[in-house]
Design a protein around this motif. Structure first.
Motif, PDB file in Angstrom:
ATOM      1  N   VAL A 181      11.124 -21.647  48.645  1.00  0.00           N
ATOM      2  CA  VAL A 181      10.450 -22.542  47.702  1.00  0.00           C
ATOM      3  C   VAL A 181       9.243 -21.821  47.116  1.00  0.00           C
ATOM      4  N   LEU A 182       9.100 -21.887  45.808  1.00  0.00           N
ATOM      5  CA  LEU A 182       7.914 -21.379  45.121  1.00  0.00           C
ATOM      6  C   LEU A 182       7.181 -22.548  44.494  1.00  0.00           C
ATOM      7  N   VAL A 183       5.909 -22.721  44.822  1.00  0.00           N
ATOM      8  CA  VAL A 183       5.063 -23.758  44.239  1.00  0.00           C
ATOM      9  C   VAL A 183       4.001 -23.072  43.388  1.00  0.00           C
ATOM     10  N   LEU A 184       3.883 -23.506  42.142  1.00  0.00           N
ATOM     11  CA  LEU A 184       2.877 -22.942  41.238  1.00  0.00           C
ATOM     12  C   LEU A 184       1.979 -24.052  40.720  1.00  0.00           C
ATOM     13  N   ALA A 185       0.694 -23.758  40.589  1.00  0.00           N
ATOM     14  CA  ALA A 185      -0.274 -24.754  40.122  1.00  0.00           C
ATOM     15  C   ALA A 185      -1.407 -24.057  39.399  1.00  0.00           C
TER      16      ALA A 185
ATOM     17  N   GLU B 112      -1.217 -19.458  42.312  1.00  0.00           N
ATOM     18  CA  GLU B 112      -2.214 -20.100  41.467  1.00  0.00           C
ATOM     19  C   GLU B 112      -2.229 -19.415  40.104  1.00  0.00           C
ATOM     20  N   ILE B 113      -2.161 -20.203  39.037  1.00  0.00           N
ATOM     21  CA  ILE B 113      -2.149 -19.664  37.681  1.00  0.00           C
ATOM     22  C   ILE B 113      -3.500 -19.964  37.032  1.00  0.00           C
ATOM     23  N   THR B 114      -4.312 -18.948  36.889  1.00  0.00           N
ATOM     24  CA  THR B 114      -5.635 -19.111  36.290  1.00  0.00           C
ATOM     25  C   THR B 114      -5.501 -19.558  34.842  1.00  0.00           C
ATOM     26  N   GLY B 115      -6.229 -20.638  34.499  1.00  0.00           N
ATOM     27  CA  GLY B 115      -6.199 -21.140  33.135  1.00  0.00           C
ATOM     28  C   GLY B 115      -4.930 -21.882  32.773  1.00  0.00           C
ATOM     29  N   GLY B 116      -4.182 -22.348  33.781  1.00  0.00           N
ATOM     30  CA  GLY B 116      -2.933 -23.042  33.519  1.00  0.00           C
ATOM     31  C   GLY B 116      -3.128 -24.514  33.205  1.00  0.00           C
ATOM     32  N   ALA B 117      -2.264 -25.052  32.332  1.00  0.00           N
ATOM     33  CA  ALA B 117      -2.237 -26.485  32.041  1.00  0.00           C
ATOM     34  C   ALA B 117      -1.410 -27.193  33.104  1.00  0.00           C
ATOM     35  N   HIS B 118      -1.360 -28.541  33.024  1.00  0.00           N
ATOM     36  CA  HIS B 118      -0.546 -29.289  33.984  1.00  0.00           C
ATOM     37  C   HIS B 118       0.897 -28.806  33.961  1.00  0.00           C
ATOM     38  N   ASP B 119       1.513 -28.769  32.778  1.00  0.00           N
ATOM     39  CA  ASP B 119       2.809 -28.112  32.672  1.00  0.00           C
ATOM     40  C   ASP B 119       2.516 -26.648  32.394  1.00  0.00           C
TER      41      ASP B 119
ATOM     42  N   ASP C  41       6.182 -14.889  34.298  1.00  0.00           N
ATOM     43  CA  ASP C  41       6.354 -13.642  35.042  1.00  0.00           C
ATOM     44  C   ASP C  41       6.407 -13.894  36.548  1.00  0.00           C
ATOM     45  N   GLU C  42       5.558 -14.796  37.033  1.00  0.00           N
ATOM     46  CA  GLU C  42       5.555 -15.107  38.464  1.00  0.00           C
ATOM     47  C   GLU C  42       6.879 -15.738  38.887  1.00  0.00           C
ATOM     48  N   VAL C  43       7.393 -16.668  38.069  1.00  0.00           N
ATOM     49  CA  VAL C  43       8.659 -17.329  38.399  1.00  0.00           C
ATOM     50  C   VAL C  43       9.793 -16.318  38.439  1.00  0.00           C
TER      51      VAL C  43
END
Length: 324
Positions: free
Chosen positions: A242-246, A287-294, A308-310
């Motif tokens: 599982v990959l969780v990104l936020a 963790e995605i710096t400067g990321g929006a909710h989607d 790129d991370e995905v």
């Protein structure tokens, strides 16, 4: 289940859709919709990614499909019953009494995609992330998917201590049971306006399917969400990686501000980080710096970093699975 033949989708550009005719539910006849490029599935060894959207949402993110296709992945997207392409007259849009209801269309979509691909990844955003996690939990041991990716999954209720500890439980245990159709909330419109081209954003999605202020949030829906989140809090045992990104930060959801698209202005990333380890035995958090909710709709360069991370994680994870 009856599945209609593919027809041209509203996206144009070679995109097609197939209507999945589901069993009648509490609202009557129901359908879901599977969307993909007409040439997807040409090679069984190309992994497929099945996307499940969030609340007040549907699939329109063709740039994600483009990025995945460039790296050897075919994207399919599922508009759940009463969302987007699957909205029908006489049915409440974006409403349910149990998240388990959606297992029927996820099952069907996975089965259809598996007819064309040897490896399938489930990708869920927000509410779709919670649905995807619960589906993977209840389908573990069957080899239906090879990995799960969660983009800002809705794993807990955001808000003050009073909202979390008093209001949400009251809706769950009382109103959600005795008055499930009672409207208890609506989404703030600011995030949607910031995303849409008419508000200065990058995206020209259909406001009939994704209106700025959303659709009414009913007590029964909140109860369904809380039941699913309680299951996550107790701990899941998803048996694939599982990959969780936020995003790296949360922002207010009740007013316009400059960080609407560079913070998560819908949910709290701290909840995702805290609860991610409870999803399974092999969980990665990014963790995605400067990321929006989607995260897929974040401004550059956060959007590129997310994609790129995905893809990087999928490349390694699926290769590891193939070698096992």
């Amino acid at each position: 289940m009856r599945v209609d033949d593919a027809v041209e989708d509203v996206l144009g550009g070679g995109w097609v859709r197939r209507t999945l005719h589901l069993r009648p539910d509490a609202q009557g006849d129901a359908v879901a919709t599977l969307v993909h490029r007409g040439d997807a599935g040409g090679a069984r060894d190309r992994p497929a990614v099945l996307y499940v959207h969030g609340f007040v949402d549907y699939f329109f993110q063709t740039h994600v499909a483009d990025a995945l296709a460039d790296r050897g992945y075919d994207l399919y997207a599922l508009d759940l019953r009463d969302y987007g392409r699957s909205i029908r007259a006489g049915r409440e849009p974006n409403d349910t009494r149990s998240l388990a209801t959606y297992a029927e269309e996820v099952d069907a979509a996975v089965r259809l995609v598996r007819e064309r691909h040897d490896r399938v990844v489930l990708l869920g955003h927000s509410t779709g992330g919670l649905i995807a996690a619960l589906w993977a939990q209840h389908r573990r041991g069957r080899g239906l998917v090879d990995a799960v990716v969660l983009n800002s999954p809705w794993l807990d209720v955001r808000g003050s201590v009073v909202e979390r500890k008093v209001l949400a439980p009251a809706i769950d245990h009382v109103l959600g049971r005795v008055a499930p159709r009672l409207v208890v909330s609506r989404l703030g419109e600011h995030y949607g306006r910031a995303l849409h081209a008419d508000g200065g954003g990058e995206w020209a999605y259909d406001l009939a399917w994704k209106p700025y202020a959303g659709f009414p949030v009913r007590a029964g829906f909140v109860r369904a969400i809380r039941r699913g989140q309680a299951e996550v809090a107790r701990g899941l045992d998803i048996d694939v990686p599982v990959l969780v990104l936020a995003s790296d930060a949360s922002g207010p959801d009740d007013r316009w501000h400059d960080g609407l698209l560079t913070t998560d202005s819908v949910l709290d990333p701290a909840d995702m980080r805290r609860l991610a380890p409870r999803l399974g035995r092999d969980v990665t958090f990014e963790e995605i710096t400067g990321g929006a909710h989607d995260l897929a709709l974040s401004p550059l360069p956060a959007r590129t970093r997310y994609l790129d991370e995905v893809v990087g994680w999928l490349d390694v994870t699926l290769a590891r699975g193939a070698a096992a």
